[in-house]
Design a protein around this motif. Structure first.
Motif, PDB file in Angstrom:
ATOM      1  N   GLY A 164      36.532  -1.358  93.740  1.00  0.00           N
ATOM      2  CA  GLY A 164      35.355  -0.513  93.531  1.00  0.00           C
ATOM      3  C   GLY A 164      35.254   0.610  94.548  1.00  0.00           C
ATOM      4  O   GLY A 164      34.176   0.937  95.037  1.00  0.00           O
ATOM      5  N   ILE A 165      36.407   1.188  94.885  1.00  0.00           N
ATOM      6  CA  ILE A 165      36.474   2.250  95.900  1.00  0.00           C
ATOM      7  C   ILE A 165      37.130   3.478  95.281  1.00  0.00           C
ATOM      8  O   ILE A 165      38.070   3.367  94.506  1.00  0.00           O
ATOM      9  N   ASN A 166      36.650   4.639  95.658  1.00  0.00           N
ATOM     10  CA  ASN A 166      37.275   5.895  95.255  1.00  0.00           C
ATOM     11  C   ASN A 166      38.726   5.880  95.754  1.00  0.00           C
ATOM     12  O   ASN A 166      38.987   5.560  96.914  1.00  0.00           O
ATOM     13  N   ASN A 167      39.684   6.239  94.860  1.00  0.00           N
ATOM     14  CA  ASN A 167      41.094   6.131  95.257  1.00  0.00           C
ATOM     15  C   ASN A 167      41.472   7.061  96.419  1.00  0.00           C
ATOM     16  O   ASN A 167      42.340   6.735  97.213  1.00  0.00           O
ATOM     17  N   ARG A 168      40.823   8.203  96.531  1.00  0.00           N
ATOM     18  CA  ARG A 168      41.139   9.102  97.646  1.00  0.00           C
ATOM     19  C   ARG A 168      40.664   8.496  98.968  1.00  0.00           C
ATOM     20  O   ARG A 168      41.338   8.606  99.987  1.00  0.00           O
ATOM     21  N   TYR A 169      39.503   7.850  98.943  1.00  0.00           N
ATOM     22  CA  TYR A 169      39.000   7.174 100.140  1.00  0.00           C
ATOM     23  C   TYR A 169      39.942   6.039 100.533  1.00  0.00           C
ATOM     24  O   TYR A 169      40.274   5.869 101.702  1.00  0.00           O
ATOM     25  N   LEU A 170      40.351   5.266  99.543  1.00  0.00           N
ATOM     26  CA  LEU A 170      41.244   4.133  99.813  1.00  0.00           C
ATOM     27  C   LEU A 170      42.553   4.627 100.436  1.00  0.00           C
ATOM     28  O   LEU A 170      43.009   4.099 101.441  1.00  0.00           O
ATOM     29  N   SER A 171      43.138   5.636  99.853  1.00  0.00           N
ATOM     30  CA  SER A 171      44.382   6.208 100.359  1.00  0.00           C
ATOM     31  C   SER A 171      44.193   6.713 101.790  1.00  0.00           C
ATOM     32  O   SER A 171      45.030   6.439 102.663  1.00  0.00           O
ATOM     33  N   TYR A 172      43.103   7.416 102.038  1.00  0.00           N
ATOM     34  CA  TYR A 172      42.819   7.960 103.365  1.00  0.00           C
ATOM     35  C   TYR A 172      42.703   6.843 104.400  1.00  0.00           C
ATOM     36  O   TYR A 172      43.291   6.917 105.488  1.00  0.00           O
ATOM     37  N   VAL A 173      41.970   5.776 104.061  1.00  0.00           N
ATOM     38  CA  VAL A 173      41.745   4.680 105.011  1.00  0.00           C
ATOM     39  C   VAL A 173      43.052   3.934 105.296  1.00  0.00           C
ATOM     40  O   VAL A 173      43.330   3.581 106.433  1.00  0.00           O
ATOM     41  N   ILE A 174      43.872   3.735 104.268  1.00  0.00           N
ATOM     42  CA  ILE A 174      45.167   3.086 104.489  1.00  0.00           C
ATOM     43  C   ILE A 174      46.047   3.959 105.381  1.00  0.00           C
ATOM     44  O   ILE A 174      46.634   3.476 106.353  1.00  0.00           O
ATOM     45  N   ASN A 175      46.120   5.254 105.075  1.00  0.00           N
ATOM     46  CA  ASN A 175      46.917   6.175 105.902  1.00  0.00           C
ATOM     47  C   ASN A 175      46.454   6.167 107.357  1.00  0.00           C
ATOM     48  O   ASN A 175      47.266   6.104 108.274  1.00  0.00           O
ATOM     49  N   LYS A 176      45.140   6.234 107.550  1.00  0.00           N
ATOM     50  CA  LYS A 176      44.587   6.334 108.898  1.00  0.00           C
ATOM     51  C   LYS A 176      44.728   5.025 109.680  1.00  0.00           C
ATOM     52  O   LYS A 176      45.136   5.027 110.831  1.00  0.00           O
ATOM     53  N   ASN A 177      44.402   3.896 109.044  1.00  0.00           N
ATOM     54  CA  ASN A 177      44.343   2.621 109.746  1.00  0.00           C
ATOM     55  C   ASN A 177      45.655   1.834 109.737  1.00  0.00           C
ATOM     56  O   ASN A 177      45.876   1.001 110.607  1.00  0.00           O
ATOM     57  N   LYS A 178      46.481   2.074 108.753  1.00  0.00           N
ATOM     58  CA  LYS A 178      47.751   1.348 108.669  1.00  0.00           C
ATOM     59  C   LYS A 178      48.936   2.248 109.022  1.00  0.00           C
ATOM     60  O   LYS A 178      50.066   1.780 109.088  1.00  0.00           O
ATOM     61  N   SER A 179      48.672   3.530 109.205  1.00  0.00           N
ATOM     62  CA  SER A 179      49.699   4.522 109.558  1.00  0.00           C
ATOM     63  C   SER A 179      50.868   4.541 108.577  1.00  0.00           C
ATOM     64  O   SER A 179      52.029   4.630 108.971  1.00  0.00           O
ATOM     65  N   LYS A 180      50.550   4.397 107.290  1.00  0.00           N
ATOM     66  CA  LYS A 180      51.573   4.467 106.246  1.00  0.00           C
ATOM     67  C   LYS A 180      50.914   4.810 104.926  1.00  0.00           C
ATOM     68  O   LYS A 180      49.705   4.658 104.779  1.00  0.00           O
ATOM     69  N   ASP A 181      51.725   5.279 103.992  1.00  0.00           N
ATOM     70  CA  ASP A 181      51.165   5.594 102.680  1.00  0.00           C
ATOM     71  C   ASP A 181      50.982   4.313 101.869  1.00  0.00           C
ATOM     72  O   ASP A 181      51.438   3.230 102.269  1.00  0.00           O
ATOM     73  N   PHE A 182      50.308   4.438 100.736  1.00  0.00           N
ATOM     74  CA  PHE A 182      49.965   3.280  99.919  1.00  0.00           C
ATOM     75  C   PHE A 182      51.191   2.475  99.506  1.00  0.00           C
ATOM     76  O   PHE A 182      51.223   1.254  99.643  1.00  0.00           O
TER      77      PHE A 182
END
Length: 124
Positions: free
Chosen positions: A37-55
Motif C-alpha cells: 500500500g505504498i506509492n512505488n516511487r516512494y518505495l523505490s526511493y526508500v530502498i535506494n536510500k536505506n539499502k544503498s541498492k536498486d529494487f
C-alpha cells in the motif's frame, strides 16, 4: 518525504522481508508497492536510500540470502539441482540465479554447495 513516512515505509519493508513474498517469481516494484500500500516511487526511493541498492538488486540479494540460509540449515537442500534452488528462490532462470549467487556470495552455487558438503562430512 517526511521522516515519519520514511520510517513507516521501512517498517513495511521489514515486514515484507519476514513474509518471504520476495520468493514470488512475478515480483515487481509495482506488485510490492501494491502489496504494501505504498506509492512505488516512494518505495523505490526508500530502498535506494536505506539499502544503498536498486529494487532488483535488493530483491535478488534477499532471494540469495534465503537460499544460502536454507543450504546452511537444511542439509536436504545440498542434494538439489541448481535449477531447483533457482526456482525455489524465485529466479526465472538458473543462469541468472548462478550469476547473482556468485555476485552476492563471491562463489558459484556449485562451489558453495561443495564447501558445505565437505564441512558436513568433516563434522561426522
Amino acid at each position: 518525504m517526511s521522516e515519519a513516512t520514511e520510517r513507516s515505509i521501512m517498517k513495511s519493508i521489514k515486514e515484507f522481508e519476514k513474509s518471504q513474498f520476495y520468493l514470488n517469481k512475478d515480483l515487481s516494484l509495482n506488485t510490492v508497492a501494491g502489496e504494501l500500500g505504498i506509492n512505488n516511487r516512494y518505495l523505490s526511493y526508500v530502498i535506494n536510500k536505506n539499502k544503498s541498492k536498486d529494487f532488483a538488486t535488493y530483491i535478488n540479494e534477499l532471494r540469495i540470502n534465503y537460499i544460502v540460509d536454507r543450504l546452511k540449515n537444511d542439509s536436504s537442500y545440498l542434494k538439489y539441482k541448481i535449477s531447483y534452488l533457482a526456482d525455489e528462490a524465485g529466479f526465472s532462470s538458473h543462469s541468472r540465479f548462478s550469476i547473482t549467487f556468485k555476485k552476492v556470495t563471491g562463489v558459484s552455487p556449485m562451489n558453495f554447495i561443495a564447501y558445505l558438503q565437505q564441512e558436513n562430512e568433516e563434522k561426522e
